[in-house]
Write a protein that holds these residues in place. Sequence first.
Motif, PDB file in Angstrom:
ATOM      1  N   SER A 291       0.850  -1.192   0.000  1.00  0.00           N
ATOM      2  CA  SER A 291       0.000   0.000   0.000  1.00  0.00           C
ATOM      3  C   SER A 291       0.887   1.245   0.000  1.00  0.00           C
ATOM      4  CB  SER A 291      -0.905   0.022   1.231  1.00  0.00           C
ATOM      5  OG  SER A 291      -0.148   0.282   2.400  1.00  0.00           O
ATOM      6  N   GLN A 292       0.307   2.355  -0.400  1.00  0.00           N
ATOM      7  CA  GLN A 292       1.045   3.614  -0.415  1.00  0.00           C
ATOM      8  C   GLN A 292       1.493   3.977   1.002  1.00  0.00           C
ATOM      9  OE1 GLN A 292      -0.633   6.600  -2.961  1.00  0.00           O
ATOM     10  NE2 GLN A 292       0.214   8.271  -1.763  1.00  0.00           N
ATOM     11  N   LYS A 293       0.636   3.740   1.982  1.00  0.00           N
ATOM     12  CA  LYS A 293       0.970   4.031   3.381  1.00  0.00           C
ATOM     13  C   LYS A 293       2.161   3.191   3.836  1.00  0.00           C
ATOM     14  CE  LYS A 293      -0.917   3.918   8.022  1.00  0.00           C
ATOM     15  NZ  LYS A 293      -1.562   2.977   8.894  1.00  0.00           N
ATOM     16  N   ASP A 294       2.119   1.897   3.559  1.00  0.00           N
ATOM     17  CA  ASP A 294       3.220   1.013   3.959  1.00  0.00           C
ATOM     18  C   ASP A 294       4.509   1.349   3.211  1.00  0.00           C
ATOM     19  OD1 ASP A 294       1.563  -0.274   5.751  1.00  0.00           O
ATOM     20  OD2 ASP A 294       1.148  -1.973   4.421  1.00  0.00           O
TER      21      ASP A 294
ATOM     22  N   ARG B 277      -1.985   0.890  -9.937  1.00  0.00           N
ATOM     23  CA  ARG B 277      -2.653   0.810  -8.640  1.00  0.00           C
ATOM     24  C   ARG B 277      -3.869  -0.090  -8.804  1.00  0.00           C
ATOM     25  NH1 ARG B 277      -1.467   6.201  -5.820  1.00  0.00           N
ATOM     26  NH2 ARG B 277      -0.275   7.299  -7.381  1.00  0.00           N
TER      27      ARG B 277
ATOM     28  N   GLN C 174      -7.237  -1.411  -6.508  1.00  0.00           N
ATOM     29  CA  GLN C 174      -7.948  -1.207  -5.247  1.00  0.00           C
ATOM     30  C   GLN C 174      -7.895  -2.461  -4.382  1.00  0.00           C
ATOM     31  OE1 GLN C 174     -12.316  -0.492  -5.143  1.00  0.00           O
ATOM     32  NE2 GLN C 174     -11.731   1.462  -4.224  1.00  0.00           N
ATOM     33  N   ASN C 175      -7.599  -2.270  -3.117  1.00  0.00           N
ATOM     34  CA  ASN C 175      -7.560  -3.372  -2.163  1.00  0.00           C
ATOM     35  C   ASN C 175      -8.986  -3.847  -1.919  1.00  0.00           C
ATOM     36  OD1 ASN C 175      -7.425  -4.980   0.152  1.00  0.00           O
ATOM     37  ND2 ASN C 175      -5.724  -3.814   1.003  1.00  0.00           N
TER      38      ASN C 175
ATOM     39  N   TYR D 125      -7.556   1.776   0.430  1.00  0.00           N
ATOM     40  CA  TYR D 125      -6.158   1.620   0.056  1.00  0.00           C
ATOM     41  C   TYR D 125      -6.025   0.971  -1.315  1.00  0.00           C
ATOM     42  CZ  TYR D 125      -5.230   2.584   4.953  1.00  0.00           C
ATOM     43  OH  TYR D 125      -5.168   3.169   6.186  1.00  0.00           O
ATOM     44  N   ASN D 126      -4.976   1.387  -2.010  1.00  0.00           N
ATOM     45  CA  ASN D 126      -4.621   0.772  -3.286  1.00  0.00           C
ATOM     46  C   ASN D 126      -3.375  -0.078  -3.094  1.00  0.00           C
ATOM     47  OD1 ASN D 126      -6.587   1.961  -5.029  1.00  0.00           O
ATOM     48  ND2 ASN D 126      -5.485   3.885  -4.859  1.00  0.00           N
ATOM     49  N   LYS D 127      -3.311  -1.157  -3.834  1.00  0.00           N
ATOM     50  CA  LYS D 127      -2.108  -1.975  -3.881  1.00  0.00           C
ATOM     51  C   LYS D 127      -1.285  -1.497  -5.073  1.00  0.00           C
ATOM     52  CE  LYS D 127      -4.117  -6.062  -1.757  1.00  0.00           C
ATOM     53  NZ  LYS D 127      -4.242  -7.518  -1.850  1.00  0.00           N
TER      54      LYS D 127
END
Length: 147
Positions: A48-51, A78, A80-81, A87-89
């Motif tokens: 994810s972008q956050k991770d 990207r 979508q999770n 979140y996007n993968k």
Amino acid sequence: MEDESFGRYISVIYRHLHILLNNRLKPYEVGSGQYIFVSAIYNNPGISQKDLTELIKIDRATTAKALLKLETNGYIDRAQNKDDKRYNKLYLTKKGMDFIPILNNIQADLTNMLSQGMDSNEYSESIRLLKLIFNNVQNSVAQLKND
């Protein structure tokens, strides 16, 4: 302690390395600020972008800007999770995957240039000391955030 500053040398090395990286990456429309994201996504498909932001230790705005450029230039996709639609993968495209060997060669060339004149023990000791400096500065930043 020496009168000379780590910061001065680290800063100069950083700036000059960016000049060299930008020169080598220019034909691929990837900047010195984006290549690390390509590498991290390659090593962590579906991140994810956050991770990714936490992994690379770069702020969210810089991550978003780099990913937008990489997506625009066709290096990443990207998805979508399905479990959490907020979140996007992130995945490399075929173009991104084809770029990995090129990127690895550029990084190897620059590492060889940086380590010219060092034997393997000096190289290992340099890496150990750089990791120590990195941990020291990372701990100090973390402490600032906690204050």
